[in-house]
Enzyme design. Structure first.
Site: not given
Ligand code: DQA
Length: 158
Positions: A79, A73, A76, A86, A106, A99-101, A110, A9-10, A22, A97, A17
């Site tokens: 978490h 990725n 959210a 599963d 953080r 994560h960009i950040s 997270r 998501p997002n 990011y 997996e 954003r």
């Molecule tokens: C994220 C980190 C998550 O906490 C956040 O909700 C995201 C992006 C990252 O790629 O850093 O949407 O997965």
């Protein structure tokens, strides 16, 4: 060899954003770079993004019997989602997996990934370049699996 890239998501809002977290790159640009690298490396790649947990579970399940590896990725949902965790365990494919950040620098909520323990490995905090690192890592994992498989076949035939 086929790799499926699943974005949660997002992530479709990248470039819009929270640019301070990011960066300015859009998801389409990240995917174009991954596609170029996949082509150079001779692997097939498919991209999928969804804002819905159940759709992500469905996509992971579809990878069973169709893909050799998953780069995900879960955003959210990392978490919170036992369902995605599963699904990753259920298909039992090499999974990385991303994560960009750097989630460990953080907010506290997270700093725990529910989904990462089901994955082969994680790449965290490299910005969009993390997706490239994930591709390099996945190609390495898949070639090691192939080498092992070929050696076993050789042993059976000998
Ligand atoms: C994220 C980190 C998550 O906490 C956040 O909700 C995201 C992006 C990252 O790629 O850093 O949407 O997965």
């Amino acid at each position: 060899m086929k790799i499926v890239v699943i974005q949660g998501p997002n992530l479709n809002m990248l470039g819009v954003r929270d640019q301070s977290v990011y960066g300015p790159m859009r998801l389409e640009q990240i995917h174009l770079q991954m596609k170029d690298f996949a082509t150079q490396s001779g692997v097939d790649i498919e991209f999928y993004q969804s804002n819905l947990e159940g759709e992500i579970v469905d996509k992971i399940q579809e990878c069973y019997g169709d893909a050799h590896g998953i780069i995900i990725n879960p955003a959210a949902y990392s978490h919170t989602s036992i369902a995605i965790r599963d699904a990753i365990s259920a298909v039992n494919l090499p999974t990385i997996e991303v994560h960009i950040s750097n989630i460990y620098r953080r907010e506290e909520f997270r700093q725990k990934s529910m989904t990462a323990p089901a994955c082969t490995s994680s790449i965290i905090g490299f910005g969009p370049f993390g997706y490239h690192l994930a591709m390099v890592g996945m190609i390495q994992i898949l070639s090691e699996i192939k080498a092992m498989h070929d050696a076993q076949q050789g042993a059976v035939e000998a």
